[in-house]
Every structure is written in C-alpha cells, then in structure tokens.
Design a protein around this motif. Structure first.
Motif, mmCIF file in Angstrom:
data_model
loop_
_atom_site.group_PDB
_atom_site.id
_atom_site.type_symbol
_atom_site.label_atom_id
_atom_site.label_comp_id
_atom_site.label_asym_id
_atom_site.label_seq_id
_atom_site.Cartn_x
_atom_site.Cartn_y
_atom_site.Cartn_z
ATOM 1 N N VAL A 141 0.859 -1.195 0.000
ATOM 2 C CA VAL A 141 0.000 0.000 0.000
ATOM 3 C C VAL A 141 0.890 1.238 0.000
ATOM 4 O O VAL A 141 2.097 1.134 0.098
ATOM 5 N N ASP A 142 0.279 2.400 -0.122
ATOM 6 C CA ASP A 142 1.045 3.649 -0.212
ATOM 7 C C ASP A 142 1.953 3.635 -1.417
ATOM 8 O O ASP A 142 3.138 3.926 -1.327
ATOM 9 N N MET A 143 1.396 3.267 -2.565
ATOM 10 C CA MET A 143 2.236 3.171 -3.754
ATOM 11 C C MET A 143 2.433 4.511 -4.434
ATOM 12 O O MET A 143 3.312 4.660 -5.268
ATOM 13 N N VAL A 144 1.589 5.482 -4.122
ATOM 14 C CA VAL A 144 1.805 6.806 -4.704
ATOM 15 C C VAL A 144 1.978 7.820 -3.587
ATOM 16 O O VAL A 144 1.447 7.638 -2.511
ATOM 17 N N PRO A 145 2.712 8.908 -3.866
ATOM 18 C CA PRO A 145 2.914 9.892 -2.801
ATOM 19 C C PRO A 145 1.568 10.478 -2.408
ATOM 20 O O PRO A 145 0.739 10.755 -3.278
ATOM 21 N N PRO A 146 1.328 10.640 -1.135
ATOM 22 C CA PRO A 146 0.010 11.066 -0.668
ATOM 23 C C PRO A 146 -0.227 12.547 -0.948
ATOM 24 O O PRO A 146 0.636 13.367 -0.705
ATOM 25 N N LYS A 147 -1.386 12.871 -1.482
ATOM 26 C CA LYS A 147 -1.698 14.292 -1.655
ATOM 27 C C LYS A 147 -2.736 14.753 -0.644
ATOM 28 O O LYS A 147 -2.687 15.822 -0.116
ATOM 29 N N MET B 79 -1.156 13.743 7.627
ATOM 30 C CA MET B 79 -0.474 13.967 6.350
ATOM 31 C C MET B 79 1.017 13.789 6.485
ATOM 32 O O MET B 79 1.676 13.136 5.689
ATOM 33 N N ASP B 82 1.780 10.250 6.836
ATOM 34 C CA ASP B 82 1.628 9.542 5.559
ATOM 35 C C ASP B 82 2.812 9.776 4.650
ATOM 36 O O ASP B 82 3.278 8.871 3.974
ATOM 37 N N ARG B 83 3.273 11.036 4.630
ATOM 38 C CA ARG B 83 4.380 11.333 3.732
ATOM 39 C C ARG B 83 5.640 10.586 4.141
ATOM 40 O O ARG B 83 6.355 10.044 3.312
ATOM 41 N N GLN B 85 5.741 7.793 5.880
ATOM 42 C CA GLN B 85 5.477 6.378 5.595
ATOM 43 C C GLN B 85 5.742 6.060 4.142
ATOM 44 O O GLN B 85 6.334 5.024 3.813
ATOM 45 N N TYR B 86 5.264 6.961 3.262
ATOM 46 C CA TYR B 86 5.462 6.733 1.835
ATOM 47 C C TYR B 86 6.945 6.651 1.504
ATOM 48 O O TYR B 86 7.392 5.761 0.775
ATOM 49 N N LYS B 89 8.424 3.321 2.801
ATOM 50 C CA LYS B 89 8.012 2.156 2.035
ATOM 51 C C LYS B 89 8.592 2.188 0.633
ATOM 52 O O LYS B 89 8.998 1.152 0.101
ATOM 53 N N ARG B 93 10.845 -0.575 -1.135
ATOM 54 C CA ARG B 93 10.353 -1.192 -2.373
ATOM 55 C C ARG B 93 11.373 -1.101 -3.484
ATOM 56 O O ARG B 93 11.611 -2.066 -4.202
#
Lengths: 199, 219
Positions: A141-147, B79, B82-83, B85-86, B89, B93
């Motif tokens: 999951v989280d394959m794209v940067p979050p907007k 947010m 999340d950033r 975390q991204y 990951k 990956r």
C-alpha cells in the motif's frame, strides 16, 4: 535456419505491451528444445568422428571441428533465447505481486501461464509476504505519494454491504460514492474495484 | 511541519545535527537509491529510527482523535505521517525491485554486504525459486553440459549469463562539499573540477566512490 524458431518465440513476447504476457507457447517451446537435442546429437557425433580418427580434440581444425562449433553455438543461442523468454515472463509475473492482484491470479492471466510459472507466482508472493511480515510494514500500500489524507471514491463493483474500514462500517454497493481515508481505499483501487473521483 | 515534530522527539542523533532531521536523511537516502543503477548500502540505523518515530506518531494521532482535537490539526499530523510512511516504504520497495532484477549478480559479488539481514534472506529465497522455475521449465530439458543457470555451457570460463546493473548510465548529481579536481576515468583523460553545491551530469561509474562517501548526492 538455425535459431529462427527461438527468435520467433521472443518476438511474440516482445510484441506485447510492457507488463503483459502472451499465452505460453508450449508448441514453439518444445520445437526449440527438439532443435537443441538435434544440435547436441550432431555435436556429439562430430566429436566422435574426430576421436575415431585419433586426432586431438583441442587442436584439430577440420570440417568436423567447425561443424561441432556451429552446433555448439546454435545450441547456446537457443538456450539464451529460451532463458530470456522464461526470465522475461518471470519478471512480469513478479510485477503481478506488486499490483496487488491478490493471492490468486484472475482466470485470464492464469490461462496464459504454464504450470511452472503458476508455481513461481505462488512462491514469489510468499517470499515477498515473508519479508513484509518480518518488517511489519505493508509494502503493497502507499504506492503513490500522498496528496490528501481523504479522497472521494466511487465503487465500481459490488464489494459488500457492511465493510468495516477502520472504526466505521461502510456500505460499499456498486456506484456508491464515499469520502474515505486514502489508506483504506488503496487496496480496493489497485484491484480495480474502486476508482478515485477527481474533479 | 517536520521540524516541529522533531523538536518534540529530539530526533536526529548527535552526529547528524548539521545534516538535518531524520526525515531529511530519509529523503536523501530515498533519492540516491531511486537514481542509482545499483543497490546502495542499507541505512539500517536511519530506518530503525524512522520506523520507531512513525509508530510513535501513529499513537499520537490516535490520541488526538480520542481527545477530539480539531480535525484540521489531526489531518495535518496524519499527512506528515503519511508522507514519511510513503518515503520509507518506497525506499524499501525500490531496493526489493533491484534485488528481484539482479538477484544473481548481487549474490555473487560483495553487493550482498550492502543488504539488510531480511533482504539477504529475501535474495536467497528469490534465487531458490528462480532456479527451481528455470530448471523445471527449461534447463532439465536441455542436453547435459548446458544445464547451468549462470553459465552458457560447461565450457564457459565464468558466469556469462548473469544480468548486471548498467553502471555507465548518466546520473544527475549535486556536490555537497568541494571535491576539487576529480579524475573521471582510469585513463586520466578527463579531469573535472567539482565545486560545492553544483549540479553535474556524469556517468554513475565515475562517481560511485563519492556517492558511497556521502560527498555527492544523486537527484
């Protein structure tokens, strides 16, 4: 012409789009293997002829030697083509794991794989899952940067009536619109069951 | 946002103060890994710290939600979380994809030492299943003497069928400090003057050593 069948096999695979597979061509594959066997037989018999004439294998340069070289080189070219075919397909299969298709591949993809490739998909998925569990981080999951932490989604296929996402229960019926947390929606989006609603 | 979070956790270790927060370091490691054709050294300490911080931050966000804190503030913290975390990951990956692509090459060279323990286990498993698959479908049907995965035939002197990363690719890079006159290749033909904070486009092979020492960053 030696090696033509093998290069046709590869052309088939390369003619299709990136990340897609053609059905496994068992027929062409078997023909190439047969060709390899023939090359090997001819190679062995050339070597035997040299030995029968009591000539030195390493240094003789007669027609048998050159014949043997041609068969050897054709054989390894066929081997390289077959390996490239399998390896290339295996890379596409590895990609399926990361597209979050799920534990079982959909029927249309399963049909295109031979038995060994289906095994390979299962084993590879298991290897990735084992790494993910070791780290305790879901890497699929989280394959794209979050907007935005929340996104609007529309449900494409019936998912279920009382699906619990986080601490709420949401009714995910076909064509319903929702305002969900991105992390909750992501697995459904990557499987194609939901789509993001962009204004 | 990241800096106020850091003040609360007192993040960066004593030696990393000039480099910035852990998030900055993670961003840098992520960019380098993304741009580099080969796999780089695993930043185990950094990843461990980031992982801990993410878990702490997740707990804090939950507390905020339970305390009925203002939604906007909660979603800002979310947010930020999340950033990070991204980034984490994505970093892991990218490395896994490189391992999948170059598993044989990595296992046969000292690149294996750049991997974390779990990555090494993953590499080993990948190799086992790939060898089994290739053997089952192709190699067992070929004549004796042509059945090796990495050699074309037993008459090959070395492993000639191992895909290796393309080290000659050009990469964009930025120097962190002045390096001075730098020799680009073994023949000594080209010497480039690398000043601090400048952008260059060079072959990865030439600057490999500088990337490893942290004197240059890939973009």
């Amino acid at each position: 012409m030696y090696g033509r069948r093998a290069s046709q096999l590869l052309k088939e695979q390369s003619s299709c789009e990136e990340g897609q597979l053609t059905p496994f061509d068992q027929g062409a594959f078997d023909e190439v293997i047969k060709e390899c066997d023939e090359h090997n037989n001819k190679l062995q018999s050339s070597i035997r002829k040299i030995e029968e004439q009591s000539l030195d294998i390493q240094t003789t340069r007669n027609e048998d030697h050159f014949g043997a070289v041609i068969h050897h080189l054709s054989l390894i070219r066929n081997k390289r083509c077959l390996m490239a075919y399998m390896y290339n397909r295996a890379e596409v299969i590895q990609g399926y794991k990361w597209k979050n298709i799920g534990r079982l591949l959909p029927q249309e993809i399963q049909k295109k794989l031979n038995y060994s490739e289906q095994e390979y998909f299962k084993n590879h998925s298991a290897a990735v899952d084992s790494y993910i569990n070791e780290l305790d981080l879901d890497l699929t999951v989280d394959m794209v940067p979050p907007k935005d932490p929340y996104i609007r989604v529309r449900v494409l296929d019936e998912i279920g009536d009382e699906v619990s996402l986080g601490d709420r229960a949401v009714s995910l019926t076909k064509d319903s619109l929702h305002f969900l947390r991105r992390t909750d929606a992501e697995p459904y989006i990557s499987q194609g069951l939901m789509e993001e609603f962009l204004e | 946002m990241a800096s106020s979070w850091d003040e609360e956790f007192g993040s960066a270790g004593p030696t990393e103060e000039e480099a910035g927060s852990d998030v900055e370091l993670l961003k840098r490691a992520w960019r380098n890994e993304k741009a580099s054709p080969e796999i780089l050294q695993f930043q185990s300490e950094l990843i461990r710290r980031v992982h801990e911080q993410i878990q702490l931050q997740e707990e804090r966000v939950e507390e905020f939600v339970n305390d009925k804190m203002d939604d906007l503030v909660v979603s800002l913290h979310q947010m930020d979380l999340d950033r990070t975390q991204y980034l984490l990951k994505s970093y892991l990956r990218i490395r896994l994809h490189k391992i999948e692509k170059y598993m044989f090459h990595i296992s046969k060279t000292d690149l294996l030492n750049r991997l974390s323990e779990q990555e090494q286990i993953f590499t080993q498993r990948c190799i086992e299943i790939m060898e089994k698959h290739l053997h089952q479908s192709v190699l067992s049907k070929l004549p004796y003497g042509y059945q090796s995965v990495t050699k074309q035939s037993i008459s090959s002197e070395e492993d000639d069928m191992v895909p290796a990363p393309e080290l000659d690719t050009f990469v964009f890079c930025k120097t962190k400090s002045a390096v001075g006159a730098f020799q680009l290749d073994e023949m000594g033909d080209e010497i480039v003057d690398l000043v601090a904070d400048d952008l260059y486009v060079l072959r990865y092979k030439s600057i490999k050593g500088l990337v490893e020492n942290g004197q240059i960053d890939l973009i």
